[in-house]
Design an enzyme around this catalytic site. Structure first.
Site, mmCIF file in Angstrom:
data_model
loop_
_atom_site.group_PDB
_atom_site.id
_atom_site.type_symbol
_atom_site.label_atom_id
_atom_site.label_comp_id
_atom_site.label_asym_id
_atom_site.label_seq_id
_atom_site.Cartn_x
_atom_site.Cartn_y
_atom_site.Cartn_z
ATOM 1 N N ASN A 225 39.557 4.210 83.617
ATOM 2 C CA ASN A 225 39.834 2.977 82.957
ATOM 3 C C ASN A 225 39.712 3.498 81.178
ATOM 4 O OD1 ASN A 225 37.117 2.524 82.224
ATOM 5 N ND2 ASN A 225 36.930 1.987 84.255
ATOM 6 N N ASP A 296 37.491 0.057 90.551
ATOM 7 C CA ASP A 296 37.155 -0.949 91.414
ATOM 8 C C ASP A 296 37.421 -0.226 92.806
ATOM 9 O OD1 ASP A 296 37.374 -3.303 89.764
ATOM 10 O OD2 ASP A 296 39.047 -2.163 89.029
ATOM 11 N N LYS A 306 44.629 20.567 95.363
ATOM 12 C CA LYS A 306 45.583 19.920 94.594
ATOM 13 C C LYS A 306 46.769 19.275 95.427
ATOM 14 C CE LYS A 306 48.503 19.757 90.244
ATOM 15 N NZ LYS A 306 48.989 20.541 89.307
ATOM 16 N N PRO A 324 31.532 -0.996 96.105
ATOM 17 C CA PRO A 324 30.754 -2.034 96.217
ATOM 18 C C PRO A 324 30.166 -2.689 94.821
ATOM 19 C CG PRO A 324 29.476 -0.106 97.316
ATOM 20 C CD PRO A 324 30.958 0.390 96.484
ATOM 21 N N ASP A 325 30.011 -4.039 94.648
ATOM 22 C CA ASP A 325 29.470 -4.628 93.276
ATOM 23 C C ASP A 325 28.232 -3.964 93.016
ATOM 24 O OD1 ASP A 325 28.836 -6.170 91.286
ATOM 25 O OD2 ASP A 325 29.906 -7.947 92.096
ATOM 26 N N LEU A 326 28.104 -2.847 92.007
ATOM 27 C CA LEU A 326 26.869 -2.232 91.826
ATOM 28 C C LEU A 326 25.933 -3.468 91.209
ATOM 29 C CD1 LEU A 326 27.863 0.897 90.085
ATOM 30 C CD2 LEU A 326 27.572 0.459 92.633
ATOM 31 N N PHE A 343 28.237 -7.323 81.612
ATOM 32 C CA PHE A 343 29.690 -7.503 80.938
ATOM 33 C C PHE A 343 30.616 -7.690 81.666
ATOM 34 C CE2 PHE A 343 29.394 -6.079 76.394
ATOM 35 C CZ PHE A 343 28.024 -5.833 76.671
ATOM 36 N N LYS A 364 27.042 -13.193 90.673
ATOM 37 C CA LYS A 364 26.393 -11.772 90.586
ATOM 38 C C LYS A 364 24.645 -12.421 90.357
ATOM 39 C CE LYS A 364 29.942 -9.423 88.695
ATOM 40 N NZ LYS A 364 30.201 -8.282 89.116
#
Ligand SMILES: Cc1cc2nc3c(=O)[nH]c(=O)nc-3n(C[C@H](O)[C@H](O)[C@H](O)COP(=O)(O)O)c2cc1C
Length: 428
Positions: A225, A296, A306, A324-326, A343, A364
């Site tokens: 990203n 994600d 390759k 997984p949601d760290l 954040f 969270k």
């Protein structure tokens, strides 16, 4: 669209003092960086310093004459030069700070122009020592270094490790000029009218994640990203300039390397590596700041070779698993007393973004959540300013768009407040 930001150094009066260390050859780069940032700069060199770096170069780069020790005794001066300079400067930077100048300062000696300025100034002083490793480690030098940190307004910049001019590899290199410039910008970003710069994060151990993660598609391509890691790294350095010990776990970064100096760094690529590194470091931390932009999705299996164009097309549509949601995992395992700032980079209208953010904060379980819109002109990624809302338990505060260093200080202030409130509620 990117917006040009004014540096917090613009229009500020900065005195750069140079003492007798070979690292003085790097000070012209600092002066040049301060001038480019819009600061008004005056230079002062000790007699030994003037033997190592040209006062003419410092005068040319600062666009002003360079002061020498002998100038203190100019019979034509109607006011003592050390008082004039000390009162003029909103910030003094001693770079490099030699063992001798450190000793004089720590003992309260006014022997010489630099020594007198250091006693006379009531503004902050950034101290960047440089010397041979054995000299640096000498108990007398260490005791003087500790002593000056108890003086009000001192921002200590520990020397870095590396190859020294004496051919020794070890501690003693002066902090990089770009890092010193950042420390100077940090002084003017704290939003304190009096320019008071207390080391209010001393004794705190902070764990910060920053930057993007990269998930391999094949040995050549990856999913990532636009995060540069700048917000997390500036938070890390701002906390360190305020006295914290900082461990930074980061993905590939788009910032000057010098900004990593003085931090304990763990470089990672994937979300899995990031999660493991954070889990290992979390038990030793008082504060966790999760500023990394975690991918994600990750590939179930990354091929060894390759992919062809056709194979790539197929690979982009299948064979992906949710990462997984760290943050949730780390919060589930957290020790009592660990304060957590998360954040969330979101897009859409204010109402949509705030609703989503509040449900994220609750799900969270983080103490504070910084929500920043990343789809608006002139704010968000890279060197652009940042802003948004800070959400806490039952409250939210708008944080107007500002330079990331200034935002970092506001977030650190909010974390200290949350820590104090938590301590007060434990007592009552
Ligand atoms: C070539 C050379 C390099 C030096 N490098 C250093 C140094 O890196 N750090 C240091 O503390 N002293 C160093 N010194 C010793 C100082 O210059 C000396 O202690 C001097 O008295 C410092 O005075 P000042 O603090 O007034 O500049 C060096 C001396 C020479 C001749």
């Amino acid at each position: 669209m990117k917006t040009e930001q004014a540096s917090p150094l613009r229009g500020r009066r900065v005195l750069v003092a140079v003492s007798g260390s070979i690292a003085a050859v790097k000070t012209p780069l600092l002066v040049s960086a301060l001038i480019k940032a819009g600061a008004e700069v005056r230079c002062l060199v000790t007699t030994s310093g003037a033997a190592l770096v040209s006062p003419v170069a410092l005068a040319s780069l600062s666009r002003h004459r360079c002061y020498l020790e002998a100038d203190q005794w100019n019979p034509a001066a109607s006011r003592p030069l050390h008082i004039e300079l000390a009162e003029w400067a909103e910030l003094t930077i001693v770079a490099p700070l030699s063992a001798s100048s450190l000793a004089r300062w720590s003992q309260g000696s006014a022997d010489g122009l630099l020594a007198s300025v250091l006693l006379a100034t009531e503004a902050p002083v950034i101290a960047a020592p440089a010397m041979n490793t054995a000299m640096w480690r000498h108990p007398a030098v260490q005791s003087n270094w500790l002593q000056i940190q108890s003086f009000p307004g001192v921002v200590p910049l520990l020397p870095a490790s590396g190859l020294l001019a004496c051919d020794r590899v070890g501690d003693g290199r002066m902090a990089d000029p770009l890092l010193i410039e950042l420390a100077a910008a940090s002084v003017f970003s704290r939003g304190l009218g009096t320019l008071d710069v207390p080391l209010d994060w001393s004794g705190m151990s902070v764990l910060i994640s920053a930057g993007p993660t990269q998930e391999s598609i094949d040995p050549v391509r990856f999913l990532s990203n636009r995060s540069s890691g700048r917000m997390g790294v500036l938070l890390a350095q701002a906390a360190r300039f305020r006295g914290a010990t900082v461990h930074l776990v980061h993905g590939p970064l788009g910032i000057p390397d010098a900004w990593l100096e003085g931090l304990q760094c763990t470089a990672v690529e994937s979300a899995a590596e990031l999660g493991t590194a954070l889990q290992l470091a979390q038990p030793r931390s008082d504060v966790l700041v999760m500023a990394a932009a975690v991918a994600d999705l990750r590939r179930d299996v990354a091929p060894p070779g390759k992919l062809t164009k056709l194979e790539l097309q197929q690979a982009l549509t299948s064979g992906w698993t949710e990462v997984p949601d760290l943050l949730s995992n780390l919060i589930r395992q957290r020790h009592p007393g660990l304060l957590v700032l998360g954040f969330s980079a979101l897009t859409g209208s204010d109402a949509h973004l705030l609703e989503l953010a509040e449900s994220k904060r609750l799900a969270k379980g983080c103490d504070l959540l910084m929500v920043n819109p990343v789809d608006r002109d002139g704010q968000g990624f890279g060197d652009q300013p940042n802003g948004g809302w800070l959400l806490g338990d039952g409250w939210r505060r708008e944080l107007p768009v500002t330079a990331k260093l200034s935002l970092a200080h506001q977030l650190l202030d909010a974390l200290l407040k949350a820590r104090d409130q938590a301590a007060a509620s434990m007592e009552s």
